[in-house]
Design a protein around this motif. Structure first.
Motif, PDB file in Angstrom:
ATOM      1  N   THR A   1      17.319  -0.120   4.022  1.00 48.57           N
ATOM      2  CA  THR A   1      16.871  -1.016   5.091  1.00 48.57           C
ATOM      3  C   THR A   1      15.346  -1.109   5.102  1.00 48.57           C
ATOM      4  OG1 THR A   1      18.806  -0.321   6.356  1.00 48.57           O
ATOM      5  CG2 THR A   1      17.069  -1.453   7.569  1.00 48.57           C
ATOM      6  N   SER A   2      14.690   0.047   4.918  1.00 49.71           N
ATOM      7  CA  SER A   2      13.216   0.053   4.939  1.00 49.71           C
ATOM      8  C   SER A   2      12.661  -0.807   3.805  1.00 49.71           C
ATOM      9  CB  SER A   2      12.682   1.486   4.840  1.00 49.71           C
ATOM     10  OG  SER A   2      12.760   2.003   3.520  1.00 49.71           O
ATOM     11  N   LYS A   3      13.318  -0.799   2.659  1.00 50.37           N
ATOM     12  CA  LYS A   3      12.829  -1.552   1.507  1.00 50.37           C
ATOM     13  C   LYS A   3      13.191  -3.040   1.595  1.00 50.37           C
ATOM     14  CE  LYS A   3      10.716   1.715  -0.751  1.00 50.37           C
ATOM     15  NZ  LYS A   3       9.272   1.655  -1.070  1.00 50.37           N
ATOM     16  N   ALA A   4      14.314  -3.355   2.233  1.00 44.62           N
ATOM     17  CA  ALA A   4      14.674  -4.759   2.427  1.00 44.62           C
ATOM     18  C   ALA A   4      13.604  -5.451   3.267  1.00 44.62           C
ATOM     19  CB  ALA A   4      16.041  -4.868   3.100  1.00 44.62           C
ATOM     20  N   ALA A   5      13.104  -4.749   4.286  1.00 45.02           N
ATOM     21  CA  ALA A   5      12.044  -5.319   5.124  1.00 45.02           C
ATOM     22  C   ALA A   5      10.776  -5.544   4.298  1.00 45.02           C
ATOM     23  CB  ALA A   5      11.760  -4.395   6.304  1.00 45.02           C
ATOM     24  N   VAL A   6      10.503  -4.606   3.391  1.00 43.04           N
ATOM     25  CA  VAL A   6       9.326  -4.727   2.525  1.00 43.04           C
ATOM     26  C   VAL A   6       9.462  -5.970   1.618  1.00 43.04           C
ATOM     27  CG1 VAL A   6       8.202  -3.658   0.520  1.00 43.04           C
ATOM     28  CG2 VAL A   6       8.684  -2.290   2.568  1.00 43.04           C
ATOM     29  N   GLY A   7      10.651  -6.154   1.060  1.00 39.36           N
ATOM     30  CA  GLY A   7      10.892  -7.311   0.195  1.00 39.36           C
ATOM     31  C   GLY A   7      10.629  -8.612   0.941  1.00 39.36           C
ATOM     32  N   TYR A   8      11.059  -8.657   2.194  1.00 44.85           N
ATOM     33  CA  TYR A   8      10.839  -9.880   2.977  1.00 44.85           C
ATOM     34  C   TYR A   8       9.355 -10.051   3.319  1.00 44.85           C
ATOM     35  CZ  TYR A   8      11.872 -13.946   5.611  1.00 44.85           C
ATOM     36  OH  TYR A   8      11.910 -15.252   5.998  1.00 44.85           O
ATOM     37  N   MET A   9       8.708  -8.916   3.636  1.00 47.54           N
ATOM     38  CA  MET A   9       7.278  -8.961   3.982  1.00 47.54           C
ATOM     39  C   MET A   9       6.454  -9.555   2.844  1.00 47.54           C
ATOM     40  SD  MET A   9       5.224  -5.791   5.706  1.00 47.54           S
ATOM     41  CE  MET A   9       6.585  -4.696   5.850  1.00 47.54           C
ATOM     42  N   VAL A  10       6.825  -9.205   1.611  1.00 48.18           N
ATOM     43  CA  VAL A  10       6.112  -9.708   0.435  1.00 48.18           C
ATOM     44  C   VAL A  10       6.164 -11.242   0.417  1.00 48.18           C
ATOM     45  CG1 VAL A  10       6.274  -9.875  -2.099  1.00 48.18           C
ATOM     46  CG2 VAL A  10       6.341  -7.636  -0.976  1.00 48.18           C
ATOM     47  N   ARG A  11       7.347 -11.809   0.634  1.00 38.63           N
ATOM     48  CA  ARG A  11       7.480 -13.270   0.630  1.00 38.63           C
ATOM     49  C   ARG A  11       6.723 -13.897   1.802  1.00 38.63           C
ATOM     50  NH1 ARG A  11      11.330 -16.006  -1.808  1.00 38.63           N
ATOM     51  NH2 ARG A  11      12.047 -17.092   0.051  1.00 38.63           N
ATOM     52  N   GLN A  12       6.882 -13.298   2.973  1.00 35.32           N
ATOM     53  CA  GLN A  12       6.278 -13.855   4.178  1.00 35.32           C
ATOM     54  C   GLN A  12       4.745 -13.887   4.065  1.00 35.32           C
ATOM     55  OE1 GLN A  12       7.981 -15.210   6.791  1.00 35.32           O
ATOM     56  NE2 GLN A  12       5.977 -15.797   7.599  1.00 35.32           N
ATOM     57  N   PHE A  13       4.142 -12.750   3.680  1.00 34.94           N
ATOM     58  CA  PHE A  13       2.671 -12.706   3.631  1.00 34.94           C
ATOM     59  C   PHE A  13       2.130 -13.401   2.381  1.00 34.94           C
ATOM     60  CE2 PHE A  13       3.404  -9.241   6.775  1.00 34.94           C
ATOM     61  CZ  PHE A  13       2.787  -9.889   7.838  1.00 34.94           C
ATOM     62  N   ALA A  14       2.924 -13.476   1.313  1.00 31.90           N
ATOM     63  CA  ALA A  14       2.510 -14.271   0.154  1.00 31.90           C
ATOM     64  C   ALA A  14       2.338 -15.729   0.586  1.00 31.90           C
ATOM     65  CB  ALA A  14       3.539 -14.168  -0.962  1.00 31.90           C
ATOM     66  N   HIS A  15       3.277 -16.198   1.392  1.00 32.85           N
ATOM     67  CA  HIS A  15       3.244 -17.582   1.875  1.00 32.85           C
ATOM     68  C   HIS A  15       1.987 -17.811   2.716  1.00 32.85           C
ATOM     69  CE1 HIS A  15       6.195 -20.956   3.307  1.00 32.85           C
ATOM     70  NE2 HIS A  15       5.051 -21.439   2.880  1.00 32.85           N
ATOM     71  N   GLU A  16       1.764 -16.885   3.659  1.00 25.83           N
ATOM     72  CA  GLU A  16       0.617 -17.034   4.572  1.00 25.83           C
ATOM     73  C   GLU A  16      -0.724 -16.940   3.839  1.00 25.83           C
ATOM     74  OE1 GLU A  16       0.560 -14.407   7.991  1.00 25.83           O
ATOM     75  OE2 GLU A  16      -1.617 -14.662   8.210  1.00 25.83           O
ATOM     76  N   LEU A  17      -0.829 -16.051   2.848  1.00 25.16           N
ATOM     77  CA  LEU A  17      -2.139 -15.741   2.262  1.00 25.16           C
ATOM     78  C   LEU A  17      -2.463 -16.554   1.008  1.00 25.16           C
ATOM     79  CD1 LEU A  17      -2.054 -11.854   2.794  1.00 25.16           C
ATOM     80  CD2 LEU A  17      -3.333 -13.563   4.125  1.00 25.16           C
ATOM     81  N   ALA A  18      -1.505 -17.368   0.543  1.00 25.04           N
ATOM     82  CA  ALA A  18      -1.701 -18.099  -0.724  1.00 25.04           C
ATOM     83  C   ALA A  18      -2.956 -18.970  -0.694  1.00 25.04           C
ATOM     84  CB  ALA A  18      -0.468 -18.941  -1.024  1.00 25.04           C
ATOM     85  N   THR A  19      -3.181 -19.640   0.402  1.00 26.90           N
ATOM     86  CA  THR A  19      -4.316 -20.566   0.477  1.00 26.90           C
ATOM     87  C   THR A  19      -5.664 -19.852   0.352  1.00 26.90           C
ATOM     88  OG1 THR A  19      -5.111 -22.507   1.659  1.00 26.90           O
ATOM     89  CG2 THR A  19      -4.626 -20.589   3.005  1.00 26.90           C
ATOM     90  N   TYR A  20      -5.666 -18.544   0.592  1.00 29.05           N
ATOM     91  CA  TYR A  20      -6.912 -17.765   0.470  1.00 29.05           C
ATOM     92  C   TYR A  20      -7.079 -17.166  -0.933  1.00 29.05           C
ATOM     93  CZ  TYR A  20      -6.529 -18.076   5.520  1.00 29.05           C
ATOM     94  OH  TYR A  20      -6.402 -18.554   6.793  1.00 29.05           O
ATOM     95  N   GLY A  21      -6.199 -17.521  -1.850  1.00 32.90           N
ATOM     96  CA  GLY A  21      -6.307 -16.983  -3.216  1.00 32.90           C
ATOM     97  C   GLY A  21      -5.805 -15.561  -3.323  1.00 32.90           C
ATOM     98  N   ILE A  22      -5.034 -15.137  -2.318  1.00 30.50           N
ATOM     99  CA  ILE A  22      -4.501 -13.770  -2.336  1.00 30.50           C
ATOM    100  C   ILE A  22      -3.033 -13.832  -2.753  1.00 30.50           C
ATOM    101  CG2 ILE A  22      -4.040 -11.693  -0.958  1.00 30.50           C
ATOM    102  CD1 ILE A  22      -6.264 -12.720   0.987  1.00 30.50           C
ATOM    103  N   THR A  23      -2.676 -13.112  -3.806  1.00 25.81           N
ATOM    104  CA  THR A  23      -1.273 -13.055  -4.197  1.00 25.81           C
ATOM    105  C   THR A  23      -0.651 -11.763  -3.654  1.00 25.81           C
ATOM    106  OG1 THR A  23      -1.642 -11.947  -6.326  1.00 25.81           O
ATOM    107  CG2 THR A  23      -1.728 -14.359  -6.316  1.00 25.81           C
ATOM    108  N   VAL A  24       0.616 -11.867  -3.276  1.00 26.42           N
ATOM    109  CA  VAL A  24       1.361 -10.697  -2.775  1.00 26.42           C
ATOM    110  C   VAL A  24       2.680 -10.638  -3.539  1.00 26.42           C
ATOM    111  CG1 VAL A  24       2.272  -9.498  -0.749  1.00 26.42           C
ATOM    112  CG2 VAL A  24       0.392 -11.123  -0.471  1.00 26.42           C
ATOM    113  N   ASN A  25       2.852  -9.617  -4.339  1.00 28.58           N
ATOM    114  CA  ASN A  25       4.066  -9.454  -5.141  1.00 28.58           C
ATOM    115  C   ASN A  25       4.565  -8.019  -5.032  1.00 28.58           C
ATOM    116  OD1 ASN A  25       4.268 -12.113  -6.663  1.00 28.58           O
ATOM    117  ND2 ASN A  25       2.157 -11.530  -7.147  1.00 28.58           N
ATOM    118  N   ALA A  26       5.750  -7.798  -5.558  1.00 24.97           N
ATOM    119  CA  ALA A  26       6.301  -6.441  -5.533  1.00 24.97           C
ATOM    120  C   ALA A  26       6.806  -6.061  -6.913  1.00 24.97           C
ATOM    121  CB  ALA A  26       7.437  -6.344  -4.532  1.00 24.97           C
ATOM    122  N   ILE A  27       6.808  -4.761  -7.145  1.00 22.68           N
ATOM    123  CA  ILE A  27       7.533  -4.184  -8.272  1.00 22.68           C
ATOM    124  C   ILE A  27       8.729  -3.484  -7.643  1.00 22.68           C
ATOM    125  CG2 ILE A  27       7.473  -2.469 -10.124  1.00 22.68           C
ATOM    126  CD1 ILE A  27       4.434  -3.111 -10.354  1.00 22.68           C
TER     127      ILE A  27
END
Ligand SMILES: NC(=O)c1ccc[n+]([C@@H]2O[C@H](COP(=O)([O-])OP(=O)(O)OC[C@H]3O[C@@H](n4cnc5c(N)ncnc54)[C@H](O)[C@@H]3O)[C@@H](O)[C@H]2O)c1
Length: 272
Positions: free
Chosen positions: A176-202
């Motif tokens: 459950t803790s990691k599922a939230a992390v996976g979603y956070m990556v997509r959510q903040f990647a979306h928000e921060l893209a315009t600033y040239g910040i990439t958010v990805n996960a391994i």
């Protein structure tokens, strides 16, 4: 373009949380030996000093910052010290995390009472969510303003294959803790893209590290995971270094909001 340029991380200012051991150490190492200036963050001062010494012995220029990723002030001070020292922050690995204990089945496929829902403790829930999930939120919240100000940056989170599949041998709380992390990556990647910040996960499958008391160092404990992996091998931390280099380097400049799965095919399902 030459591989040397595509994967060039030399001169980058890099920070890695949970860097004194396992996967975090492997990230720090691959960045440092390829010329990045790496700061290792960990809550364990002795393990951190040993990790820094190991990398320095190989000729790398690295620094250690003692901080607990569950404590906002401690983490904020660590990143402030890094930016003070180097003037910027190019790539941050939000990696620190802990096990949540056993799953609801054991390696023989039998019910494991310790992992049953009625026996999971709220204390473990709170500790695992704080360490694996809230810490990623805190890290992103602390580093995003630095990266916005400098016009971009890379954030790489260690999620897990548990972020996108249910588990039997691994704690339900951990999944459950990691599922939230996976979603956070997509959510903040979306928000921060315009600033040239990439958010990805391994997203690793099982990796032989010190997590959970280092239980995967035992051949017996590894066996059910090796059976579940179509490639019949589970990872060592070095298996994650290629994905780390890719996500920190020019090779991935337009890649954001994804998880790179490194699991020997485990998420594909069992095979021969
Ligand atoms: N090993 C695996 O099978 C596996 C699989 C998938 C994902 N992961 C994830 O990889 C990440 C790294 O785990 P690992 O397997 O390398 O474990 P590890 O125990 O070898 O290393 C984790 C490091 O994080 C540090 N740490 C733990 N809590 C901390 C805190 N509150 N503040 C600061 N530092 C802290 C520890 O001191 C340790 O040095 C974790 O997020 C874990 O969930 C591990």
């Amino acid at each position: 373009m030459k591989a040397q340029q595509l994967f060039d991380v030399s001169g980058q200012v890099v920070a890695v949380t949970g860097a004194a051991s396992g996967i975090g150490f492997a990230y720090a190492e691959v960045m440092a030996v390829n010329g990045a200036q790496v700061s290792l963050i960990d809550r364990d001062p002795q393990a951190l000093a040993d990790a820094v010494a190991r990398l320095e012995a190989g000729g790398a220029r690295v620094h250690g910052e003692v901080a607990d990723v569950t404590e906002a002030d401690s983490l904020r001070q660590a990143f402030a010290a890094i930016v003070e020292r180097h003037g910027r922050l190019d790539t941050v690995f939000a990696n620190a995390g802990i096990s949540g204990g056993p799953g609801f089945l054991n390696g023989a496929g039998e019910r494991n009472p310790a992992g049953a829902i009625e026996n999971l403790s709220l204390e473990v829930w709170d500790r695992v969510i704080a360490t694996n999930t809230t810490s990623v939120f805190l890290t992103l919240q602390i580093v995003a303003p630095y990266m916005k100000k400098q016009g971009g940056g890379r954030i790489v989170v260690t999620s897990s294959i548990s972020a996108s599949k249910t588990e039997t041998l691994v704690s339900s709380i951990y999944a459950t803790s990691k599922a939230a992390v996976g979603y956070m990556v997509r959510q903040f990647a979306h928000e921060l893209a315009t600033y040239g910040i990439t958010v990805n996960a391994i997203a690793p499958g099982p990796v032989i590290t010190n997590i959970g008391g280092g239980r995967l160092k035992s051949a017996d404990a590894r066996q059910p995971f090796e059976r579940a992996a179509p490639m019949h091998r589970i990872a060592t931390p070095a298996d994650l270094q290629g994905a780390a280099l890719f996500l920190a380097s020019p090779a991935s400049s337009l890649v954001t909001g994804i998880q790179i799965v490194v699991d020997g095919g485990t998420t594909l399902g069992p095979a021969d």
